[in-house]
Design a protein around this motif. Structure first.
Motif, short mmCIF file in Angstrom:
data_model
loop_
_atom_site.label_atom_id
_atom_site.label_comp_id
_atom_site.label_asym_id
_atom_site.label_seq_id
_atom_site.Cartn_x
_atom_site.Cartn_y
_atom_site.Cartn_z
N SER A 190 -0.35 9.88 1.48
CA SER A 190 0.29 10.05 2.88
C SER A 190 1.61 10.40 2.93
CB SER A 190 -0.09 8.54 3.40
OG SER A 190 -1.23 8.37 3.63
N ASP A 232 1.02 4.99 -2.24
CA ASP A 232 0.19 6.10 -1.18
C ASP A 232 0.86 7.30 -1.50
OD1 ASP A 232 -1.44 7.53 0.43
OD2 ASP A 232 -1.26 5.81 2.02
N ASN A 233 0.72 8.16 -2.45
CA ASN A 233 1.15 9.18 -2.81
C ASN A 233 0.69 10.40 -1.80
OD1 ASN A 233 2.78 8.24 -4.81
ND2 ASN A 233 1.05 8.74 -6.39
N SER A 242 -5.74 7.81 6.83
CA SER A 242 -4.65 7.14 6.48
C SER A 242 -4.35 5.81 7.45
CB SER A 242 -3.33 7.82 6.36
OG SER A 242 -3.23 8.54 5.04
N MET A 282 0.72 -1.14 0.02
CA MET A 282 0.04 0.06 -0.01
C MET A 282 0.92 1.34 0.26
SD MET A 282 -3.35 -0.71 2.51
CE MET A 282 -3.45 1.20 2.39
N TRP A 283 1.95 1.46 0.49
CA TRP A 283 2.67 2.41 0.95
C TRP A 283 3.41 2.96 -0.42
CZ3 TRP A 283 2.53 6.32 4.42
CH2 TRP A 283 3.72 6.83 4.58
#
Length: 155
Positions: free
Chosen positions: A25, A22-23, A68, A18-19
């Motif tokens: 966050s 994840d632009n 988030s 996910m990270w």
């Protein structure tokens, strides 16, 4: 692949997947500091650009941090999940320079639905906001299941 992973390893692998995309966050300077099955903690320093006309933290940025943390917690079981409903109660103001921490924990998970509570605090531990998110799972996983080559699209 996932058959050999512990629930903690699966949570970590799901969070890493996910990270990577994840632009939002990352762009807000958030850091993922803890992940476990049904749990996540993210931190963010409140900048001057994140304050409102009262010179306090804009609620949208505090909500984004809580959202988030909720997202990482409800996606920690390797099942894609999205927000179905969220609410937040602001308790105390945040100020530029404060380090905000959002700690999410799973309250309930049954079928395709989940409920998660997120507490947002500052660097002194003062509670700034309480957030509740309702999740709904959708098609796909973050880490391929045994025999899969594609995790499928969200939605």
């Amino acid at each position: 692949m996932t058959a050999s992973l512990t629930p903690q390893q699966l949570a970590e692998a799901s969070a890493a997947a996910m990270w990577a995309g994840d632009n939002a966050s990352a762009g807000l300077g958030m850091q993922l500091t803890h992940i476990a099955p049904g749990e996540a903690t993210l931190s963010m320093t409140l900048t001057d650009a994140m304050t409102n006309g009262h010179k306090t933290g804009h609620g949208g940025f505090i909500f984004a941090l809580a959202d988030s943390a909720f997202a990482f917690a409800c996606n920690s079981h390797n099942q894609r999940a999205v927000a179905q409903h969220c609410s937040i109660t602001y308790i105390a103001p945040a100020f530029a320079g404060d380090v905000l921490t959002a700690t999410a924990r799973e309250i309930s998970r049954a079928g395709r639905s989940g409920i998660y509570d997120v507490r947002v605090t500052n660097q002194t531990g003062a509670i700034l906001a309480e957030f509740r998110g309702h999740s709904r799972t959708v098609k796909g996983t973050h880490v391929p299941l045994a025999g899969e080559t594609d995790t499928g699209p969200a939605g």
